[in-house]
Design a protein around this motif. Structure first.
Motif, PDB file in Angstrom:
ATOM      1  N   UNK A  34       0.840  -1.182   0.000  1.00 15.18           N
ATOM      2  CA  UNK A  34       0.000   0.000   0.000  1.00 15.18           C
ATOM      3  C   UNK A  34       0.879   1.237   0.000  1.00 15.18           C
ATOM      4  N   UNK A  35       0.655   2.164  -0.907  1.00 13.83           N
ATOM      5  CA  UNK A  35       1.518   3.349  -0.978  1.00 13.83           C
ATOM      6  C   UNK A  35       1.413   4.162   0.301  1.00 13.83           C
ATOM      7  N   UNK A  36       2.529   4.683   0.738  1.00  6.72           N
ATOM      8  CA  UNK A  36       2.553   5.504   1.930  1.00  6.72           C
ATOM      9  C   UNK A  36       1.970   6.876   1.632  1.00  6.72           C
ATOM     10  N   UNK A  37       1.440   7.498   2.693  1.00 11.04           N
ATOM     11  CA  UNK A  37       0.876   8.829   2.521  1.00 11.04           C
ATOM     12  C   UNK A  37       1.944   9.808   2.066  1.00 11.04           C
ATOM     13  N   UNK A  38       3.102   9.757   2.686  1.00 16.37           N
ATOM     14  CA  UNK A  38       4.242  10.566   2.286  1.00 16.37           C
ATOM     15  C   UNK A  38       5.414   9.620   2.063  1.00 16.37           C
ATOM     16  N   UNK A  39       5.974   9.544   0.851  1.00 16.70           N
ATOM     17  CA  UNK A  39       7.076   8.615   0.564  1.00 16.70           C
ATOM     18  C   UNK A  39       8.220   8.794   1.558  1.00 16.70           C
ATOM     19  N   UNK A  40       8.798   7.667   1.939  1.00 16.99           N
ATOM     20  CA  UNK A  40       9.951   7.559   2.857  1.00 16.99           C
ATOM     21  C   UNK A  40       9.572   7.780   4.320  1.00 16.99           C
ATOM     22  N   UNK A  41       8.291   8.084   4.610  1.00 19.98           N
ATOM     23  CA  UNK A  41       7.877   8.275   5.993  1.00 19.98           C
ATOM     24  C   UNK A  41       6.823   7.249   6.387  1.00 19.98           C
ATOM     25  N   UNK A  42       6.894   6.717   7.585  1.00 19.41           N
ATOM     26  CA  UNK A  42       5.817   5.834   8.051  1.00 19.41           C
ATOM     27  C   UNK A  42       4.505   6.619   8.119  1.00 19.41           C
ATOM     28  N   UNK A  43       3.387   5.922   7.915  1.00 22.85           N
ATOM     29  CA  UNK A  43       2.097   6.597   7.934  1.00 22.85           C
ATOM     30  C   UNK A  43       1.799   7.224   9.296  1.00 22.85           C
ATOM     31  N   UNK A  44       2.328   6.615  10.358  1.00 21.75           N
ATOM     32  CA  UNK A  44       2.118   7.209  11.680  1.00 21.75           C
ATOM     33  C   UNK A  44       2.711   8.616  11.740  1.00 21.75           C
ATOM     34  N   UNK A  45       3.900   8.780  11.147  1.00 17.97           N
ATOM     35  CA  UNK A  45       4.532  10.093  11.110  1.00 17.97           C
ATOM     36  C   UNK A  45       3.760  11.041  10.193  1.00 17.97           C
ATOM     37  N   UNK A  46       3.260  10.507   9.094  1.00 15.06           N
ATOM     38  CA  UNK A  46       2.488  11.338   8.163  1.00 15.06           C
ATOM     39  C   UNK A  46       1.223  11.868   8.827  1.00 15.06           C
ATOM     40  N   UNK A  47       0.551  11.026   9.631  1.00 14.08           N
ATOM     41  CA  UNK A  47      -0.653  11.469  10.321  1.00 14.08           C
ATOM     42  C   UNK A  47      -0.337  12.576  11.316  1.00 14.08           C
ATOM     43  N   UNK A  48       0.812  12.485  11.961  1.00 13.57           N
ATOM     44  CA  UNK A  48       1.215  13.546  12.878  1.00 13.57           C
ATOM     45  C   UNK A  48       1.409  14.868  12.147  1.00 13.57           C
ATOM     46  N   UNK A  49       1.902  14.780  10.921  1.00 17.92           N
ATOM     47  CA  UNK A  49       2.093  15.992  10.117  1.00 17.92           C
ATOM     48  C   UNK A  49       0.748  16.551   9.668  1.00 17.92           C
ATOM     49  N   UNK A  50      -0.116  15.674   9.146  1.00 16.40           N
ATOM     50  CA  UNK A  50      -1.426  16.123   8.678  1.00 16.40           C
ATOM     51  C   UNK A  50      -2.276  16.665   9.817  1.00 16.40           C
ATOM     52  N   UNK A  51      -2.107  16.114  11.000  1.00 16.01           N
ATOM     53  CA  UNK A  51      -2.894  16.565  12.149  1.00 16.01           C
ATOM     54  C   UNK A  51      -2.581  18.009  12.516  1.00 16.01           C
ATOM     55  N   UNK A  52      -1.400  18.484  12.135  1.00 13.66           N
ATOM     56  CA  UNK A  52      -1.009  19.852  12.464  1.00 13.66           C
ATOM     57  C   UNK A  52      -1.383  20.853  11.381  1.00 13.66           C
ATOM     58  N   UNK A  53      -1.943  20.381  10.284  1.00 18.22           N
ATOM     59  CA  UNK A  53      -2.382  21.269   9.211  1.00 18.22           C
ATOM     60  C   UNK A  53      -3.754  21.840   9.591  1.00 18.22           C
ATOM     61  N   UNK A  54      -3.984  23.144   9.450  1.00 18.78           N
ATOM     62  CA  UNK A  54      -5.301  23.714   9.740  1.00 18.78           C
ATOM     63  C   UNK A  54      -6.401  22.995   8.963  1.00 18.78           C
ATOM     64  N   UNK A  55      -7.510  22.766   9.633  1.00 11.89           N
ATOM     65  CA  UNK A  55      -8.573  21.930   9.061  1.00 11.89           C
ATOM     66  C   UNK A  55      -9.182  22.537   7.802  1.00 11.89           C
ATOM     67  N   UNK A  56      -9.116  23.853   7.642  1.00 10.27           N
ATOM     68  CA  UNK A  56      -9.724  24.482   6.491  1.00 10.27           C
ATOM     69  C   UNK A  56      -9.074  24.025   5.188  1.00 10.27           C
ATOM     70  N   UNK A  57      -7.819  23.534   5.274  1.00  8.55           N
ATOM     71  CA  UNK A  57      -7.112  23.090   4.063  1.00  8.55           C
ATOM     72  C   UNK A  57      -7.395  21.629   3.718  1.00  8.55           C
ATOM     73  N   UNK A  58      -8.136  20.937   4.552  1.00  6.99           N
ATOM     74  CA  UNK A  58      -8.383  19.519   4.293  1.00  6.99           C
ATOM     75  C   UNK A  58      -9.175  19.302   3.002  1.00  6.99           C
ATOM     76  N   UNK A  59     -10.073  20.230   2.665  1.00  4.23           N
ATOM     77  CA  UNK A  59     -10.840  20.082   1.432  1.00  4.23           C
ATOM     78  C   UNK A  59      -9.916  20.025   0.217  1.00  4.23           C
ATOM     79  N   UNK A  60      -8.868  20.824   0.228  1.00  7.07           N
ATOM     80  CA  UNK A  60      -7.910  20.814  -0.884  1.00  7.07           C
ATOM     81  C   UNK A  60      -6.986  19.606  -0.811  1.00  7.07           C
ATOM     82  N   UNK A  61      -6.563  19.224   0.399  1.00  9.35           N
ATOM     83  CA  UNK A  61      -5.641  18.097   0.540  1.00  9.35           C
ATOM     84  C   UNK A  61      -6.279  16.772   0.130  1.00  9.35           C
ATOM     85  N   UNK A  62      -7.606  16.698   0.183  1.00  7.00           N
ATOM     86  CA  UNK A  62      -8.281  15.464  -0.239  1.00  7.00           C
ATOM     87  C   UNK A  62      -8.082  15.191  -1.721  1.00  7.00           C
TER      88      UNK A  62
END
Length: 462
Positions: A34-62
């Motif tokens: 399964x492709x990782x959310x961010x290449x070279x990073x574990x998905x757990x680390x990627x979720x920590x990064x995404x969790x710090x992004x303001x929620x208003x940008x989630x519509x674009x990140x989808x």
């Protein structure tokens, strides 16, 4: 002999080679994983990064990828946001456009952006019990409750698609409850999931009701009072029930005694005055329900009653609380609980100004903490203002003289602790500017709303 050794070695190696071959066949390659959310990073680390992004940008990140869209619409990501302290409070505002069209908006105070929610699904009207309805035409429980009572004419009620619905935030979701459709009281409940940005039908209430009051205690949703359909029109309800989101079940509660109403002469009460709940607040672990006796155009305040979930019983409201609770038009009483303190807005100080009050439970009094709150005259508005506790501060949502929707934040400092911590011989002391009014207010948002009418608002932390 050597040949024999060669043959024997080949025979022994054959199973090993076959096993290795099978292992190679079943070992997934990078392309199979399964492709990782961010290449070279574990998905757990990627979720920590995404969790710090303001929620208003989630519509674009989808739009980045299917994997990102899936990750951004899971409870797991928002659990990470809570764990790292990155949740955000948004205001969810319900507006009425024209005669019946309604629109939900979300306001993000961080980016100052307004976002439009998807419409509530349309359903066809079904039976007299109100199990089917079109929910995209609701009116707030605070939109002219007098409009539903005035005359109680069947011809007027039959023209209503849905009115008198209530709404409340609990468990990270927005719930819309009940209302009227034609002349039936509805038991339907709809739930908005902000993570998936979609609506779904929840378990209906045990009793169909409109104009009910809602409150939150111990992660449960309480529904009190309202009206139902009777022989002569709309009949007030004294019943109550509670919804547990963790189980999805409703449970009935003891009805409000409405002792003040019961003390009235029976004939007078039955023919003229109708008992109704006009306000509710969750405060100090209990539900405080303001009550009135109604006979158009008269609303007679009779204090209220308090529900204790520990004893599962009702008791009379402290007299000072009921008598001093600021009332909006049509007897409706709004309040906001912020940092454990109970606030109200009294619009009766002057034509274009109002006062902010705080309740002191030790002395059972309401104290004025801010005067000359700028409130434009909105006599033609069904809802002149809304109250919200956002980011630990008192907010008023209203419309200015140009009919723009504005969100005002109060800058009031309490230097003697919260009202719940005051000693018996102390008083509430607030530092106010020399000239109160515009100086203590900060307009944090504005939006064109010429044809829109305020209906209600809720704050959701996610």
């Amino acid at each position: 002999m050597g040949a024999a050794l060669t043959v024997n070695n080949s025979a022994e190696q054959a199973p090993l080679m076959e096993g290795a071959s099978r292992m190679l066949e079943h070992t997934p390659t990078d392309s199979d994983r399964k492709p990782r959310l961010i290449p070279t990073l574990p998905d757990e680390m990627s979720l920590l990064i995404l969790a710090r992004v303001p929620r208003v940008y989630y519509l674009s990140l989808k739009l980045v990828s299917r994997a990102w869209k899936a990750a951004l619409t899971t409870q797991e990501l928002f659990a990470v946001r809570r764990s790292v302290g990155k949740t955000e409070e948004w205001i969810y505002l319900l507006l009425k456009l024209g005669d019946s069209e309604l629109s939900w908006l979300a306001f993000d105070p961080l980016s100052k952006r307004w976002l439009r929610l998807p419409p509530v699904p349309h359903l066809n009207l079904a039976d007299e019990h109100g199990r089917g309805f079109r929910l995209s035409d609701p009116l707030s429980s605070s939109v002219r409750i007098v409009g539903a009572f005035r005359g109680l004419r069947k011809d007027r009620l039959n023209q209503m698609i849905l009115s008198g619905c209530s709404f409340r935030v609990i468990g990270g979701s927005l719930y819309v409850l009940g209302g009227l459709s034609k002349s039936s009281a509805l038991d339907c409940v709809w739930r908005y999931d902000p993570i998936k940005n979609s609506w779904n039908e929840a378990r209906p209430m045990s009793t169909g009701r409109a104009y009910c009051k809602t409150g939150i205690l111990n992660d449960k949703l309480y529904v009190v009072g309202g009206v139902t359909r009777g022989r002569g029109g709309l009949t007030p309800l004294l019943s109550a029930e509670v919804f547990d989101p963790s189980t999805g079940l409703w449970s009935e509660l003891p009805s409000m005694p409405f002792s003040k109403a019961q003390a009235m002469p029976a004939a007078l009460l039955a023919d003229l005055l109708k008992p109704i709940a006009t306000g509710i607040v969750s405060y100090q672990g209990k539900l405080f329900v303001a009550q009135s006796l109604y006979c158009w155009p008269l609303f007679v305040d009779v204090g209220g009653e308090v529900y204790d979930p520990v004893s599962n019983s009702w008791d009379e409201m402290p007299p000072g609380m009921g008598q001093g609770w600021p009332a909006k038009q049509a007897g409706a009483k709004l309040s906001a609980t912020i940092n454990g303190n109970l606030y109200g807005l009294d619009p009766s100080s002057s034509v274009d100004n109002a006062q902010i009050k705080i309740y002191d439970h030790k002395h059972d009094t309401w104290e004025v903490i801010a005067r000359d709150v700028p409130m434009p005259s909105l006599a033609d508005s069904e809802i002149p203002y809304l109250l919200a506790g956002l980011l630990g501060k008192f907010h008023i949502i209203t419309k200015d003289r140009s009919h723009n929707i504005i969100v005002m934040q109060a800058d009031i400092q309490n230097h003697s602790g919260s009202a719940t911590e005051l000693s018996d011989d102390s008083s509430i002391s607030f530092e106010l500017p020399a000239t109160s009014g515009p100086q203590i207010w900060n307009v944090i948002a504005t939006r064109s709303g010429r044809s829109a009418h305020l209906v209600g608002c809720q704050v959701l932390d996610l």
